[in-house]
Design an enzyme around this catalytic site. Structure first.
Site, mmCIF file in Angstrom:
data_model
loop_
_atom_site.group_PDB
_atom_site.id
_atom_site.type_symbol
_atom_site.label_atom_id
_atom_site.label_comp_id
_atom_site.label_asym_id
_atom_site.label_seq_id
_atom_site.Cartn_x
_atom_site.Cartn_y
_atom_site.Cartn_z
ATOM 1 N N LYS A 1 0.842 -1.201 0.000
ATOM 2 C CA LYS A 1 0.000 0.000 0.000
ATOM 3 C C LYS A 1 0.876 1.248 0.000
ATOM 4 O O LYS A 1 1.620 1.495 0.950
ATOM 5 C CB LYS A 1 -0.913 0.040 1.229
ATOM 6 C CG LYS A 1 -1.945 1.180 1.162
ATOM 7 C CD LYS A 1 -2.612 1.449 2.504
ATOM 8 C CE LYS A 1 -1.871 2.472 3.315
ATOM 9 N NZ LYS A 1 -1.949 3.849 2.757
ATOM 10 N N GLU B 1 11.101 1.279 9.623
ATOM 11 C CA GLU B 1 12.126 2.282 9.314
ATOM 12 C C GLU B 1 11.467 3.626 9.519
ATOM 13 O O GLU B 1 10.641 4.052 8.715
ATOM 14 C CB GLU B 1 12.644 2.094 7.887
ATOM 15 C CG GLU B 1 13.964 2.806 7.636
ATOM 16 C CD GLU B 1 13.769 4.225 7.127
ATOM 17 O OE1 GLU B 1 13.837 5.161 7.961
ATOM 18 O OE2 GLU B 1 13.548 4.390 5.928
ATOM 19 N N CYS C 1 14.324 10.867 5.524
ATOM 20 C CA CYS C 1 14.448 10.474 6.931
ATOM 21 C C CYS C 1 15.880 10.607 7.420
ATOM 22 O O CYS C 1 16.120 10.952 8.581
ATOM 23 C CB CYS C 1 13.932 9.054 7.125
ATOM 24 S SG CYS C 1 14.776 7.819 6.111
ATOM 25 N N GLU D 1 11.768 16.544 14.365
ATOM 26 C CA GLU D 1 12.176 16.356 12.976
ATOM 27 C C GLU D 1 11.275 17.232 12.106
ATOM 28 O O GLU D 1 10.120 16.889 11.874
ATOM 29 C CB GLU D 1 12.029 14.893 12.561
ATOM 30 C CG GLU D 1 12.435 14.632 11.125
ATOM 31 C CD GLU D 1 12.121 13.218 10.658
ATOM 32 O OE1 GLU D 1 12.766 12.762 9.710
ATOM 33 O OE2 GLU D 1 11.220 12.579 11.245
#
Length: 486
Positions: free
Chosen positions: A182, A255, A289, A387
């Site tokens: 997905k 992750e 990331c 972040e």
């Protein structure tokens, strides 16, 4: 060329709407949703939304297909994946244009993403997981053997649609699993098109691609017919995925986000390394990331490096990714755009110094924010502690390396980090003390498909890439063989 590519891609979407791939067939759904061009803030296409029944059908098809797929020789599975890599490269212009339309990055960067996705397949399938001998003596022989888990559910984010989807496909199929994938609802079209290109390259049920909202992702995580989840995305969503998977004790690889620190020592040339640091922080508009999110700079070179970074930021051209002169595109979606703006507002209230940028671009169209360099800032602010996942870089002063390491490590994040110095040996020793899954010296950003990658702390669980990544998709089994017959 860029304008004509965009026009052709938009026209193709009107003539041939994208579909799910379920059991080797291209299917639509009763519901659909807009896909937004982040360069305009307006919809440019529609995406089908898979129902729970369609997910059930995909999982059932995958379970039927898995035993025969696992029984195929490794070389055959490798060849099928190589044909997928060939198909990706054969359709590179179309896939790249879709990525730029839905994700926003410059077209040349989208082409690079497509090419990298294909190369990841070839690099991963050079690796082989073999039976390991733990012991072979008078007591007998003990082997560690690896077998596929079964059905893999994969959920991917919006920042790198293909380069984060294709490796999950390769990991799963190469090791004898099958997959239900997905993509993010913010950027689903390139991945759906990939599924269409691949639907007849594999037996029915081996590769299933379904689009849908976040509720579909939860259904995948909870589904009793799925044996493993591989998820890439935020820490908050990763925790929800892990909680949903706990009901069936699925294997889970996560992750997750990073707040990577780069530590710059006092022996570097600020003018020489500023472009490299800028690239490591602002790649994909900061929406990576493992990008540099916190830059710790020794006080002796602090102001010259801040000045050099500011000049680069002010000279960087931001705009629509189909403009060949553009270097940075927009933030990908409105929700993330607002998060970055909120963090900028918080940074102003904290009294930090804006060396460059700090505002959304004027004009009112799209989710564009100026490349922003912030100085005279420290921990305790959102920009440093969180972040931002956007084109904003805080530059933090330090005088003692041990202090810089302590501050870099004092975070819940642990994805990556780097150290910059003319003394490579010294830098490597410092980098090894970073509490992160990956550390670089005089470089930042980049995963090698043959080297394990993942996060420490709350930046992830498990690894992808390399042999360790392939083993995450397999069950380890100890087999005890006696030294003598009955």
């Amino acid at each position: 060329m860029s304008a004509s590519t965009k026009t052709q891609t938009l026209a193709a979407l009107q003539v041939r709407p994208v579909c799910h791939v379920i059991d080797g067939r291209l299917v639509g759904s009763e519901r659909s949703a807009d896909v937004i061009d982040p360069a305009t803030g307006q919809p440019f296409g529609r995406c089908p939304q898979a129902s729970p029944d369609q997910l059930d059908a995909a999982v059932a098809a995958a379970r039927r297909a898995q035993p025969a797929w696992a029984a195929r020789p490794l070389a055959e599975r490798r060849n099928c994946l190589h044909r997928l890599a060939d198909a990706i490269l054969a359709h590179e212009p179309e896939l790249a244009a879709l990525i730029t339309l839905e994700q926003g990055k410059p077209l040349k960067d989208a082409h690079a993403e497509v090419a990298r996705a294909a190369s990841q397949i070839r690099l991963l399938t050079e690796l082989v997981i073999e039976t390991e001998v733990v012991r072979d003596d008078a007591r007998g022989r003990v082997e560690l053997r690896y077998r596929p888990l079964g059905v893999v559910g994969a959920i991917t984010p919006w920042n790198m649609p293909l380069v984060l989807s294709v490796p999950k496909i390769a990991h799963a199929l190469y090791t004898g699993n099958v997959i239900v994938l997905k993509p993010s609802p913010y950027a689903p079209l390139a991945t759906l098109r990939l599924g269409e290109l691949a639907h007849d390259l594999f037996p029915p049920g081996v590769l299933n691609v379904l689009a849908g909202d976040h509720a579909l992702g939860q259904h995948i995580s909870e589904h009793p017919g799925i044996d493993k989840i591989s998820f890439t995305g935020s820490i908050a969503t990763g925790k929800r995925v892990m909680a949903s998977a706990a009901g069936t004790l699925k294997r889970v690889t996560l992750e997750l986000g990073g707040n990577d620190a780069a530590i710059v020592l006092d022996d570097v040339d600020p003018e020489a390394i500023a472009p490299k640091l800028f690239a490591g922080a602002f790649v994909n508009c900061g929406q990576v990331c493992m990008a540099i999110k916190r830059l710790y700079v020794h006080a002796d070179i602090y102001e010259p490096l801040v000045d050099a970074l500011g000049r680069i930021a002010r000279a960087t051209r931001v705009g629509n990714g189909f403009d060949p002169d553009v270097q940075l595109g927009p933030v990908q979606n409105l929700a993330q755009f607002k998060i970055v703006q909120d963090i900028l507002d918080d940074t102003r209230r904290a009294g930090a110094r804006f060396v460059a940028g700090g505002h959304a671009l004027e004009g009112g169209q799209g989710y564009f924010i100026e490349p922003t360099i912030v100085a005279d800032i420290t921990e305790g602010t959102r920009l440093v502690d969180e972040e931002p996942f956007g084109p904003v870089l805080p530059v933090i002063r330090f005088t003692d390396v041990d202090d810089a390491l302590s501050r870099a490590n004092s975070t819940r994040f642990g994805l990556g980090g780097s150290v910059w110095s003319r003394n490579v040996e010294r830098a490597a020793a410092i980098a090894a003390r970073l509490e992160a899954g990956t550390a670089w010296v005089n470089h930042h950003v980049g995963a090698d498909a043959q080297v394990p990658f993942g996060g420490a702390k709350q930046s992830g669980r498990g690894r992808e890439y390399g042999k360790a990544g392939l083993r995450e998709y397999m069950e380890e089994m100890a087999v005890f063989i006696p030294s003598s017959r009955l």
